[in-house]
Motif scaffolding. Structure first.
Motif, PDB file in Angstrom:
ATOM      1  N   ALA A 120      81.469  59.057  36.056  1.00  0.00           N
ATOM      2  CA  ALA A 120      82.343  58.144  36.793  1.00  0.00           C
ATOM      3  C   ALA A 120      81.813  56.712  36.710  1.00  0.00           C
ATOM      4  O   ALA A 120      82.581  55.758  36.537  1.00  0.00           O
ATOM      5  CB  ALA A 120      82.458  58.591  38.236  1.00  0.00           C
ATOM      6  N   MET A 121      80.490  56.549  36.822  1.00  0.00           N
ATOM      7  CA  MET A 121      79.888  55.212  36.734  1.00  0.00           C
ATOM      8  C   MET A 121      80.109  54.608  35.343  1.00  0.00           C
ATOM      9  O   MET A 121      80.415  53.422  35.204  1.00  0.00           O
ATOM     10  CB  MET A 121      78.386  55.280  37.047  1.00  0.00           C
ATOM     11  CG  MET A 121      78.070  55.597  38.500  1.00  0.00           C
ATOM     12  SD  MET A 121      78.713  54.384  39.658  1.00  0.00           S
ATOM     13  CE  MET A 121      77.625  53.028  39.332  1.00  0.00           C
ATOM     14  N   ASN A 122      79.955  55.439  34.308  1.00  0.00           N
ATOM     15  CA  ASN A 122      80.191  54.951  32.943  1.00  0.00           C
ATOM     16  C   ASN A 122      81.646  54.524  32.768  1.00  0.00           C
ATOM     17  O   ASN A 122      81.926  53.494  32.155  1.00  0.00           O
ATOM     18  CB  ASN A 122      79.828  56.020  31.910  1.00  0.00           C
ATOM     19  CG  ASN A 122      78.334  56.131  31.724  1.00  0.00           C
ATOM     20  OD1 ASN A 122      77.609  55.176  32.000  1.00  0.00           O
ATOM     21  ND2 ASN A 122      77.884  57.294  31.266  1.00  0.00           N
ATOM     22  N   GLU A 123      82.533  55.327  33.306  1.00  0.00           N
ATOM     23  CA  GLU A 123      83.951  54.989  33.183  1.00  0.00           C
ATOM     24  C   GLU A 123      84.270  53.692  33.939  1.00  0.00           C
ATOM     25  O   GLU A 123      85.002  52.837  33.437  1.00  0.00           O
ATOM     26  CB  GLU A 123      84.797  56.140  33.723  1.00  0.00           C
ATOM     27  CG  GLU A 123      86.277  55.966  33.425  1.00  0.00           C
ATOM     28  CD  GLU A 123      87.083  57.189  33.833  1.00  0.00           C
ATOM     29  OE1 GLU A 123      86.551  58.312  33.744  1.00  0.00           O
ATOM     30  OE2 GLU A 123      88.240  57.001  34.229  1.00  0.00           O
ATOM     31  N   ILE A 124      83.674  53.549  35.121  1.00  0.00           N
ATOM     32  CA  ILE A 124      83.880  52.318  35.890  1.00  0.00           C
ATOM     33  C   ILE A 124      83.314  51.119  35.131  1.00  0.00           C
ATOM     34  O   ILE A 124      83.947  50.069  35.037  1.00  0.00           O
ATOM     35  CB  ILE A 124      83.237  52.451  37.292  1.00  0.00           C
ATOM     36  CG1 ILE A 124      84.054  53.430  38.132  1.00  0.00           C
ATOM     37  CG2 ILE A 124      83.140  51.094  37.985  1.00  0.00           C
ATOM     38  CD1 ILE A 124      83.413  53.800  39.449  1.00  0.00           C
ATOM     39  N   LYS A 125      82.118  51.302  34.548  1.00  0.00           N
ATOM     40  CA  LYS A 125      81.510  50.210  33.781  1.00  0.00           C
ATOM     41  C   LYS A 125      82.390  49.841  32.604  1.00  0.00           C
ATOM     42  O   LYS A 125      82.611  48.653  32.317  1.00  0.00           O
ATOM     43  CB  LYS A 125      80.122  50.603  33.273  1.00  0.00           C
ATOM     44  CG  LYS A 125      79.068  50.602  34.341  1.00  0.00           C
ATOM     45  CD  LYS A 125      77.719  51.034  33.761  1.00  0.00           C
ATOM     46  CE  LYS A 125      76.671  51.121  34.840  1.00  0.00           C
ATOM     47  NZ  LYS A 125      75.400  51.644  34.298  1.00  0.00           N
ATOM     48  N   ASN A 126      82.901  50.833  31.888  1.00  0.00           N
ATOM     49  CA  ASN A 126      83.781  50.564  30.745  1.00  0.00           C
ATOM     50  C   ASN A 126      85.047  49.841  31.188  1.00  0.00           C
ATOM     51  O   ASN A 126      85.501  48.898  30.534  1.00  0.00           O
ATOM     52  CB  ASN A 126      84.148  51.861  30.026  1.00  0.00           C
ATOM     53  CG  ASN A 126      82.961  52.434  29.258  1.00  0.00           C
ATOM     54  OD1 ASN A 126      82.028  51.698  28.916  1.00  0.00           O
ATOM     55  ND2 ASN A 126      82.984  53.729  28.998  1.00  0.00           N
ATOM     56  N   GLN A 127      85.607  50.281  32.311  1.00  0.00           N
ATOM     57  CA  GLN A 127      86.823  49.631  32.802  1.00  0.00           C
ATOM     58  C   GLN A 127      86.532  48.188  33.237  1.00  0.00           C
ATOM     59  O   GLN A 127      87.320  47.273  32.961  1.00  0.00           O
ATOM     60  CB  GLN A 127      87.437  50.426  33.957  1.00  0.00           C
ATOM     61  CG  GLN A 127      88.109  51.696  33.494  1.00  0.00           C
ATOM     62  CD  GLN A 127      88.740  52.457  34.662  1.00  0.00           C
ATOM     63  OE1 GLN A 127      88.602  52.063  35.818  1.00  0.00           O
ATOM     64  NE2 GLN A 127      89.447  53.522  34.324  1.00  0.00           N
ATOM     65  N   SER A 132      86.956  42.616  32.212  1.00  0.00           N
ATOM     66  CA  SER A 132      86.281  41.323  32.058  1.00  0.00           C
ATOM     67  C   SER A 132      86.660  40.673  30.734  1.00  0.00           C
ATOM     68  O   SER A 132      86.915  39.466  30.675  1.00  0.00           O
ATOM     69  CB  SER A 132      84.760  41.493  32.103  1.00  0.00           C
ATOM     70  OG  SER A 132      84.370  42.012  33.333  1.00  0.00           O
ATOM     71  N   VAL A 133      86.709  41.477  29.680  1.00  0.00           N
ATOM     72  CA  VAL A 133      87.099  40.942  28.370  1.00  0.00           C
ATOM     73  C   VAL A 133      88.538  40.451  28.433  1.00  0.00           C
ATOM     74  O   VAL A 133      88.853  39.364  27.923  1.00  0.00           O
ATOM     75  CB  VAL A 133      86.900  42.004  27.269  1.00  0.00           C
ATOM     76  CG1 VAL A 133      87.539  41.564  25.964  1.00  0.00           C
ATOM     77  CG2 VAL A 133      85.418  42.273  27.067  1.00  0.00           C
ATOM     78  N   GLU A 134      89.400  41.247  29.057  1.00  0.00           N
ATOM     79  CA  GLU A 134      90.806  40.829  29.152  1.00  0.00           C
ATOM     80  C   GLU A 134      90.944  39.525  29.958  1.00  0.00           C
ATOM     81  O   GLU A 134      91.681  38.617  29.579  1.00  0.00           O
ATOM     82  CB  GLU A 134      91.644  41.932  29.809  1.00  0.00           C
ATOM     83  CG  GLU A 134      91.935  43.082  28.905  1.00  0.00           C
ATOM     84  CD  GLU A 134      92.762  44.158  29.614  1.00  0.00           C
ATOM     85  OE1 GLU A 134      93.419  43.861  30.646  1.00  0.00           O
ATOM     86  OE2 GLU A 134      92.733  45.311  29.133  1.00  0.00           O
ATOM     87  N   ILE A 135      90.210  39.444  31.078  1.00  0.00           N
ATOM     88  CA  ILE A 135      90.273  38.234  31.899  1.00  0.00           C
ATOM     89  C   ILE A 135      89.732  37.032  31.116  1.00  0.00           C
ATOM     90  O   ILE A 135      90.328  35.951  31.103  1.00  0.00           O
ATOM     91  CB  ILE A 135      89.500  38.438  33.218  1.00  0.00           C
ATOM     92  CG1 ILE A 135      90.251  39.423  34.108  1.00  0.00           C
ATOM     93  CG2 ILE A 135      89.292  37.107  33.955  1.00  0.00           C
ATOM     94  CD1 ILE A 135      89.478  39.875  35.327  1.00  0.00           C
ATOM     95  N   ALA A 136      88.609  37.249  30.447  1.00  0.00           N
ATOM     96  CA  ALA A 136      88.027  36.162  29.657  1.00  0.00           C
ATOM     97  C   ALA A 136      88.978  35.732  28.554  1.00  0.00           C
ATOM     98  O   ALA A 136      89.138  34.537  28.276  1.00  0.00           O
ATOM     99  CB  ALA A 136      86.683  36.595  29.071  1.00  0.00           C
TER     100      ALA A 136
END
Length: 164
Positions: A120-127, A132-136
Motif C-alpha cells: 500500500a505504501m509503494n502504491e501511495i508513493k507511486n501515485q 507530482s509529475v502531472e502537477i509539475a
C-alpha cells in the motif's frame, strides 16, 4: 368274660401263631427290611457328605469369586487411572499444539499485514510521484506557454549542460 380272662389253650395257640408269624417275618421280611434301612441310612449319610462337600465347594467358589471380583476392581481402577493419564496427556498435547498453531497463524497474519502495508505504501508513493509529475508538468506548461520564457529556459539549460 372269656375275652378278658382267656384260657390256657387260647394263650397257647396265640403264642404258637405269634411265634410262627415271627419266624416267617424273621426269615422273609426282617432281613430285607433291615437291609433296606441300612441302605437308606448309607444313602442319607452319602447325601449328607455330598451336601457338606457341596457346601465346602460353594464356600470355596464364593471365596474365589470375591478374590476375582477384587482383582477385577483393582484392574478396573488401574485401567481408569491409565485412561485418565492418557486423556490428560492428549489434552495437554492438544493445548500445546493449539498454542503453537495460534502463534503460527498470528505470525503469518502479521507478515501478511506488513506485506500489505508495504504494498500500500509503494502504491501511495507511486501515485504521489505520478501526481507530482502531472502537477509539475501542468505548472511547466502554464509557465512555458509564452515563447520568451520558453526560449530563456532552453538557453539556461543548455548553459548548464555545457558547464557540466
Amino acid at each position: 368274660m372269656q375275652l378278658v380272662t382267656p384260657g390256657i389253650g387260647l394263650i397257647f395257640w396265640m403264642l404258637l401263631s405269634f411265634t410262627i408269624v415271627m419266624v416267617i417275618l424273621k426269615k422273609f421280611a426282617w432281613k430285607p427290611i433291615l437291609n433296606a434301612l441300612k441302605d437308606r441310612e448309607k444313602s442319607i449319610e452319602n447325601a449328607l457328605k455330598s451336601a457338606d462337600k457341596a457346601k465346602e465347594q460353594m464356600a470355596k467358589l464364593q471365596a474365589d469369586n470375591q478374590r476375582i471380583m477384587a482383582e477385577a476392581r483393582k484392574e478396573r481402577d488401574l485401567l481408569l487411572k491409565e485412561a485418565r493419564e492418557v486423556k490428560d496427556k492428549i489434552l495437554d498435547e492438544a493445548k500445546n499444539q493449539a498454542v503453537v498453531e495460534a502463534a503460527k497463524i498470528t505470525e503469518t497474519a502479521r507478515q501478511n499485514i506488513r506485506a500489505e502495508k508495504a504494498a500500500a505504501m509503494n502504491e501511495i508513493k507511486n501515485q504521489v510521484a505520478s501526481l507530482s509529475v502531472e502537477i509539475a508538468e501542468k505548472i511547466l506548461r502554464q509557465k512555458l506557454s509564452q515563447g520568451e520564457e520558453q526560449k530563456q529556459l532552453i538557453d539556461n539549460l543548455l548553459k548548464e549542460i555545457k558547464l557540466n
